[in-house]
Design an enzyme around this catalytic site. Structure first.
Site, short mmCIF file in Angstrom:
data_model
loop_
_atom_site.label_atom_id
_atom_site.label_comp_id
_atom_site.label_asym_id
_atom_site.label_seq_id
_atom_site.Cartn_x
_atom_site.Cartn_y
_atom_site.Cartn_z
N CYS A 1 77.35 -74.41 52.46
CA CYS A 1 77.45 -75.25 53.66
C CYS A 1 77.35 -76.73 53.28
O CYS A 1 78.29 -77.26 52.72
CB CYS A 1 76.43 -74.81 54.69
N HIS B 1 77.64 -69.20 55.33
CA HIS B 1 76.33 -68.83 54.75
C HIS B 1 76.34 -67.39 54.25
O HIS B 1 75.98 -66.48 55.00
CB HIS B 1 75.23 -68.98 55.81
N GLU C 1 74.31 -65.98 52.37
CA GLU C 1 72.95 -65.45 52.26
C GLU C 1 72.52 -64.63 53.46
O GLU C 1 71.63 -63.78 53.34
CB GLU C 1 71.94 -66.60 52.00
#
Ligand code: GLN
Length: 539
Positions: free
Chosen positions: A384, A510, A512
């Protein structure tokens, strides 16, 4: 259509006892026995969601596929259960009041006085049952944030009391998580705080069915008996939760203590199958017996509070287990990185991840870190804001646009290589207005990311306002940066990479948020592999 049963998890004595991990561990065991389970978190604060909260205040803001900005516990739920959550899985007091007040304004209450009881408690009960009413789940676990006895928790406890009564026998269970402190001077574990906490819960009309006791030392049968006697539960309903090396040990510890059996028994659900935790235990074995280590730098501005990067840290653990590697994270404060010290601060690292973030603080340090790893062929992963900074660094130092910047940091920059998305320009409210949730992305076939994902179309979660400015696309790509992922509907750049570098990848989304124990994220896995290769190339 399933007859959904409910488990409520309350907390007592102190906050931070890990209700989320207990809820996720119980859910994991029930899932491993073949039940379909989801977990919901109720947060008793007045913000509509944690999206507007500073990470120092609340840790990471976790984002679901449907674009909800939620509590970081939802990340644990997804990582443990390997199934997505949604807006319905996280409800705050702010959201409850907002919907009750909206109804009042519409005249839905037909002239009645609108009150905490019954209107707020009815709304809470409704929100608890939304997931159950989908018919998808055998069991919904609802974690009540905060600590019993807090003024702001009262309507939630009252809603639980009413719901237990309405659901009837064997349809709900209340688990109360408490702390049994060890007094070193007396050499003893103390049960009194738990007794007081249970008393507080009972004063509100709720009797816990199960006590889960956090402790640094094993609870003797004597202590368990004492807790049972004074808290009005059976001795087998007192579950020890001893400190663990890793949160991923907790499901097995809870299994050994019989938490899942006790809960199933109280819900009158069959206990006969054994939980199948083969894949989970394989992961644990690899995670706990690493064959080597890689040293990764995590550059961010919230490094003092590691919860701000929770999902990234967990993603490294998942990916590390794939290669039986211990990922040793070096926390690097972006504000402390300068041109002069970048080399010494990043020395010895096998890879650098530049973290997401908002605002100007620390960005020049991030840019310096990126320049260093780009020029020294050290694996780089930008997420990001980290990807945006990689574009700025490249524009400044390779393309030659020395004033390149993001309009987030400098509104009047002559070279806005990162700029506000068109649909963001007239937005006034900050809450819930970013580009949020799952968006699709098409990968270029000959690219590092395609090698990682092995598929052309992916879907990843977003949380940002700014984007790669396509007016600079030609200049930037001509200088050697490759755009290897694009949103097929909007043409927004999702991924950049440097083909001339061993592994230099920046993603606007993202990854994650989607890494789980059973499905480590392909980009984290590929990054760790690149770091390992880099490490091996040094010797
Ligand atoms: N601040 C940047 C934006 O809004 C990046 C956000 C992030 O890193 N999540 O676009």
């Amino acid at each position: 259509m399933k007859n959904t049963k409910y488990v409520f998890v309350t907390g007592g004595v102190t906050s931070s006892l890990g209700k989320g991990i207990i809820a996720a561990s119980l859910a994991k065991l029930l899932q491993a026995r073949g039940y379909s389970v989801t977990i919901q978190k109720l947060d008793p604060y007045i913000n509509i969601d944690p999206g507007t909260l500073n990470p120092y205040e609340h840790g990471e803001c976790y984002v679901t596929n449907d674009g909800a900005e939620t509590d970081l516990d939802l990340g644990h739920y997804e990582r443990f259960l390997n199934i997505p959550t949604s807006q319905a899985n996280n409800v705050t007091t702010g959201r409850i009041y907002q919907s009750v007040i909206d109804k009042e304004r519409r005249g839905d209450f037909l002239g009645k006085t609108v009150q905490v009881i019954p209107h707020i408690t009815d709304e809470i009960k409704h929100r608890i049952q939304i997931l159950g009413k989908t018919g998808e789940f055998d069991i919904v676990i609802t974690e009540i944030g905060g600590t019993v006895g807090d003024i702001e928790s009262l309507p939630y406890v009252e809603a639980v009391r009413q719901l237990e009564w309405e659901l009837g026998k064997n349809n709900s269970v209340v688990i109360h998580l408490t702390l049994v402190p060890f007094l070193a001077a007396a050499g003893e574990l103390k049960t009194k705080p738990t007794q007081h906490s249970v008393k507080m819960l009972m004063q509100s009309g709720v009797s816990p069915d199960v006590l889960v006791c956090r402790t640094e030392h094993h609870l003797s049968e004597d202590i368990k008996r004492k807790l049972a006697l004074f808290c009005n539960v059976q001795q087998e309903d007192v579950i020890e939760s001893i400190d663990a090396d890793t949160i991923y040990d907790v499901p097995m510890l809870m299994f050994e203590e019989g938490l899942d059996e006790v809960v199933l028994d109280k819900l009158a659900l069959p206990v006969n199958t054994k939980p199948d935790l083969t894949a989970w235990n394989n992961f644990l074995k690899k995670h706990k017996n690493p064959k080597s280590t890689v040293e990764i730098g995590l550059v961010g501005k919230y490094v003092e509070l590691q919860d701000a990067y929770k999902s990234i840290v967990e993603s490294f653990i998942h990916a590390g287990s794939t290669y039986e590697i211990d990922v040793n994270i070096h926390w690097i404060h972006s504000e402390e990185l300068t041109e002069k010290n970048a080399a010494s601060k990043l020395k010895g690292l096998h890879g650098v991840l530049v973290a997401p973030g908002f605002g100007e603080r620390g960005i020049e340090g991030k840019i310096k870190a990126i320049q260093y790893v780009r020029e020294n062929n050290i694996p780089f992963f930008g997420i990001c804001l980290g990807m945006q900074m990689a574009v700025i660094e490249f524009a400044r130092n390779v393309v030659g646009l020395s004033d390149a910047n993001s309009t987030e940091m400098n509104k009047t920059t002559p070279h806005p290589v990162i700029s506000l998305m068109e649909e963001q320009k007239n937005i006034v409210n900050m809450g819930g207005t970013m580009r949020l949730g799952a968006w699709s992305c098409k990968l270029t076939k000959s690219s590092k990311v395609y090698e990682a994902y092995h598929t052309e179309m992916i879907s990843e979660r977003h949380r940002h306002r700014y984007e790669f400015n396509n007016a600079y696309l030609d200049k930037i790509t001509a200088a050697g940066m490759k755009v290897s992922g694009i949103n097929p509907d909007t043409n927004l750049v999702e991924i950049i990479e440097l083909p001339s570098h061993p592994w230099f990848v920046g993603v606007q989304y993202h990854p994650e948020y989607k890494s789980t124990v059973l499905n480590p994220h392909p980009l984290f896995v590929a990054f760790i592999k690149a770091c390992l290769d880099y490490k091996n190339s040094l010797t």
